[in-house]
Design an enzyme around this catalytic site. Structure first.
Site: not given
Ligand code: PLP
Length: 492
Positions: A129-131
């Protein structure tokens, strides 16, 4: 929209120290050691929320961003949001899910009046999800640096996750180089391949002969040399970056709007948490008026946050107390974004925040339980912010991965499993519970094999990444050698 530090003195909480979005974009901590927050949270009306129901993810992101980045012209923000969320990786999503929506919901359990939903957030280039936030950051950085005719050399250490998301966000960006340290031969072959196969000339992977802590010590040593840091234009992209938090606010609006048909309905979110960055964005969405019922903090064995939300005691852990778990991206000893929530919880009293967080250095934590001798009685106010919590263990993860597979045919990753385990402890009839998926199972295949007896499926394009040519430099823990290496490549 102006920003102030969580430690700015309440007596002179005037605008003298306030900063614009672009001022704080490239930096980290405020000079007084606090974190930046908007002077007030922008509000979203019911009319606006209705208008947002039909927007694409890119347009929704633009509308939310616009409320926070008021010093960037609207047309530019619009272009940045579209450049980020209409790129192939998101809009020609590898899966057959609704490409325009980007973060589709999937019901994984419906029992009577309770609904458990998974919100997909991990279809970015590093399958985490950090992307989603980091990709926006890359474009915002490039845009701002070009305007200021400046450059930035990002220097950091990673054990796999954040570092690769940062590299994929910054690759090929003008005015930016990334120097990323990782422990030599200590990352999984998959993670190593993800990072080291990048051939972009502005990405420098440095494999340090040591462990992750050695890498971090080197980053600290270089950062403590202020003259060098300024000359080499060194910066970071850690989880306290305000723009990353704002980009994450969009997940909650998108999730809410997809799960409901009118604004009278409420939903709850469960968030696998480490540094409190993701769920802090949920708190901000709720403060902006999004009808969120509960915000459920899920931790693994590293339960410093769960302890706080159950007892009011915040006790940071020593590094030897930190467990190395099968949901490693949540293995934290203190939560670097937590101060943002505490500032709101204490009625935005920067003097008290400063005193409490200084007490962490002297006493290892603080206590808001309201008991005799504690530092305050804010524990009783937690419910009004919707927060509850729970924790999960390795055995819970294995069981949850199996259960979700049986219930829905979906293979979830270990971090998301911590979320589902805790979500089921707080789910209520009539209020859909949305668990944020924080990574794809393929990234944590060892545990998937242990739970299910077979490999996790790899998304298309990742089948054979271990065979790609790799580009990296092996180095000892010699700080001077590191400094010389950076200087040689920046030419500064
Ligand atoms: C970073 C990360 C988390 C924790 O998110 P925070 O914002 O630090 O709370 C959870 N799961 C995965 C897979 C992550 O990479």
């Amino acid at each position: 929209m102006q920003y102030i530090s969580t430690r700015s003195s309440s007596v002179n909480a005037d605008t003298s120290a306030a900063q614009s979005f672009s001022d704080i974009l490239l930096g980290g901590l405020a000079p007084d050691g606090g974190l930046y927050l908007p002077v007030t949270y922008p509000q979203v009306s019911g009319v606006e929320l209705d208008a947002w129901r039909t927007l694409s993810y890119a347009d929704l992101a633009y509308n939310i961003l616009k409320k926070f980045a008021t010093d960037i012209p609207d047309d530019d923000l619009h272009a940045l949001a579209h450049k980020t969320y209409c790129q192939d990786v998101y809009c020609n999503s590898r899966s057959d899910e609704d490409a325009g929506q980007i973060t589709p919901l999937r019901v994984i359990q419906k029992k009577g009046d309770t609904t458990l939903i998974l919100q997909a957030l991990s279809n970015g280039p590093t399958l985490a999800f950090k992307d989603m936030a980091m990709q926006l950051l890359g474009n915002l950085f490039e845009y701002t640096l070009a305007k200021q005719n400046a450059e930035l050399n990002i220097f950091g250490a990673t054990s796999g996750d954040t570092g690769s998301a940062a590299e994929y966000a910054m690759r090929g960006k003008k005015g930016i180089r990334v120097f990323m340290l990782s422990p030599h031969k200590k990352m999984s072959p998959f993670q190593t391949a993800q990072m080291f196969s990048l051939q972009d000339p502005n990405i420098f992977n440095i494999a340090v002969k040591g462990v992750f802590d050695d890498c971090q010590d080197m980053v600290k040593a270089v950062s403590n040399d202020l003259t060098y840091k300024v000359r080499q234009k060194i910066g970071t992209v850690n989880s306290i970056n305000w723009a990353r938090v704002v980009a994450q606010v969009v997940y909650y609006f998108r999730g809410y709007l997809s799960a409901t048909t009118n604004n009278q309905q409420k939903v709850s979110f469960t968030v696998p948490s480490g540094n409190f960055g993701n769920i802090c964005a949920g708190h901000i969405a709720r403060m902006m008026g999004l009808p969120i019922d509960q915000l459920v903090v899920a931790t693994n064995e590293n339960d410093v946050l769960d302890e706080f939300f159950r007892t009011g005691v915040y006790r940071v852990r020593k590094s030897f107390e930190t467990h190395h778990t099968s949901s490693p991206s949540m293995d934290i000893s203190k939560a670097s974004n937590f101060e943002r929530f505490v500032y709101d919880l204490l009625g935005r009293d920067g003097d008290r925040v400063r005193a409490l967080f200084q007490k962490i250095d002297t006493h290892g934590g603080f206590d808001l339980s309201g008991n005799l001798g504690s530092d305050g009685d804010e524990f009783s106010k937690l419910a009004q912010y919707g927060f509850v919590s729970g924790k999960s263990t390795h055995q819970d993860r294995l069981k949850t991965i199996r259960n979700v597979q049986t219930m829905s045919g979906v293979t979830i990753d270990t971090h998301t499993a911590d979320g589902v385990k805790v979500a089921l402890e707080h789910i209520k009839p009539g209020v859909p519970m949305i668990v944020l998926e924080t990574a794809l199972a393929a990234k944590f295949n060892e545990t998937i094999k242990e739970a299910l007896g077979h490999d996790a499926e790899r998304p298309a394009g990742f089948e054979n990444i271990e065979a790609l040519p790799q580009r990296f430099e092996v180095m000892s823990t010699d700080v001077d050698q590191m400094k010389a290496y950076i200087a040689k490549h920046t030419g500064l």
